[in-house]
Design an enzyme around this catalytic site. Structure first.
Site, short mmCIF file in Angstrom:
data_model
loop_
_atom_site.label_atom_id
_atom_site.label_comp_id
_atom_site.label_asym_id
_atom_site.label_seq_id
_atom_site.Cartn_x
_atom_site.Cartn_y
_atom_site.Cartn_z
N SER A 118 78.15 31.27 9.43
CA SER A 118 79.15 32.34 9.36
C SER A 118 78.60 33.55 8.60
O SER A 118 78.95 34.69 8.90
CB SER A 118 80.46 31.84 8.73
N LYS A 130 54.83 19.84 3.04
CA LYS A 130 55.62 21.08 2.95
C LYS A 130 54.76 22.32 3.21
O LYS A 130 55.22 23.30 3.79
CB LYS A 130 56.28 21.17 1.57
N MET A 172 69.63 24.99 3.51
CA MET A 172 69.79 23.96 2.50
C MET A 172 68.47 23.25 2.19
O MET A 172 68.38 22.02 2.19
CB MET A 172 70.87 22.95 2.94
N ARG A 173 67.46 24.05 1.92
CA ARG A 173 66.13 23.50 1.64
C ARG A 173 65.47 24.42 0.61
O ARG A 173 65.62 25.65 0.69
CB ARG A 173 65.33 23.47 2.95
N ILE A 224 62.79 26.65 -1.03
CA ILE A 224 61.64 27.44 -0.55
C ILE A 224 60.42 27.09 -1.42
O ILE A 224 60.49 27.10 -2.64
CB ILE A 224 61.95 28.96 -0.65
N HIS A 249 74.92 31.90 -2.89
CA HIS A 249 75.30 30.55 -3.35
C HIS A 249 76.78 30.58 -3.77
O HIS A 249 77.21 31.50 -4.46
CB HIS A 249 74.40 30.13 -4.52
C1 GAR Z 1 77.68 29.45 2.25
O1 GAR Z 1 78.92 29.32 1.62
C2 GAR Z 1 76.57 29.62 1.24
O2 GAR Z 1 77.00 30.24 0.07
C3 GAR Z 1 76.16 28.20 0.98
O3 GAR Z 1 76.23 27.57 2.22
C4 GAR Z 1 77.28 28.17 2.98
C5 GAR Z 1 76.77 28.42 4.37
O4 GAR Z 1 77.82 28.77 5.22
N1 GAR Z 1 74.85 28.12 0.44
C6 GAR Z 1 74.47 27.20 -0.45
O5 GAR Z 1 75.19 26.31 -0.85
C7 GAR Z 1 73.03 27.36 -0.92
N2 GAR Z 1 72.75 26.53 -2.04
P1 GAR Z 1 77.52 29.44 6.62
O6 GAR Z 1 76.48 28.54 7.33
O7 GAR Z 1 78.83 29.43 7.33
O8 GAR Z 1 77.01 30.81 6.37
#
Ligand code: GAR
Length: 202
Positions: free
Chosen positions: A13, A65, A90-91, A93, A109
């Site tokens: 999103s 990696k 979610m990985r 860097i 975040h």
């Molecule tokens: C978002 O809320 C972002 O802040 C979070 O993942 C979601 C992704 O949503 N990121 C983390 O937690 C990073 N540690 P999306 O795929 O709908 O953009």
């Protein structure tokens, strides 16, 4: 026009919000590539609709990696990507990408860092019983959600909120905030200086 790549692992999103801002002319960027580490991620459908190149890659297909990230860097360089935007990637860097894109990677975040880094930040905040959480946009370093903070926005957690309620409210704010902050970064940047702090946008 900044040439960017967006990295995402899930619904995308935030990727969509960035695409929408570019199309609306409020974000001066060209999305050269979407990098994804999950073949079934919904974000890949969004790239098709937006007609943006995607590159799906699984670390399982690489010996380590470094090899995994070298392949990503090659994909980025072949498209002249200058800046990386993490949007639900979610990985962690690693050093191979960090060396190539020093000070040119940002992340969003869903908590007020340094509180609740890592996975399920919203669940962590609710379990801790905090009344205020929020979102953080920060530069990426080698740590888990630890780089220099650019902007934070507070979001209230009400007593009867479900996790979904809080997620929805944080993500609504993310979708407004991330394109605005990127635009600030891209327009204030000069060739020799990368701003470490652009201040509050709210
Ligand atoms: C978002 O809320 C972002 O802040 C979070 O993942 C979601 C992704 O949503 N990121 C983390 O937690 C990073 N540690 P999306 O795929 O709908 O953009």
């Amino acid at each position: 026009m900044k040439k960017i790549a967006v990295f995402a692992s899930g619904s995308g999103s935030n990727f969509q919000a960035i695409v929408d801002a570019v199309n609306a002319g409020t974000l001066d960027a060209e999305i050269r590539l979407l990098v994804c580490d999950q073949p079934s991620a919904i974000v890949l459908q969004r790239t098709q609709e937006a007609k943006i190149d995607s590159f799906c890659i699984s670390p399982k297909d690489f010996t380590d990696k470094t090899a995994f990230e070298k392949e990503i860097v090659q994909q980025l360089k072949s498209r002249d990507v200058e800046f990386i935007v993490l949007a639900g990637y979610m990985r962690l860097i690693g050093s191979t990408i960090l060396q190539e894109y020093a000070e040119s990677i940002v992340n969003i975040h869903p908590s007020l860092l340094p509180a609740f880094p890592g996975k399920d930040a919203i669940g962590q905040a609710m379990d801790a019983g905090v009344q205020i959480s929020g979102l953080t946009i920060h530069y990426v370093d080698a740590g888990m959600d630890t780089g220099p903070i650019i902007v934070q926005k507070e979001i209230k957690i009400h007593e009867n909120d479900t996790r979904d309620d809080v997620q929805k409210r944080i993500q609504q704010a993310e979708h407004i905030c991330y394109p605005k902050v990127l635009q600030e970064l891209f327009t204030k940047e000069t060739t020799n200086s990368v701003p470490r702090f652009v201040g509050k946008v709210f």
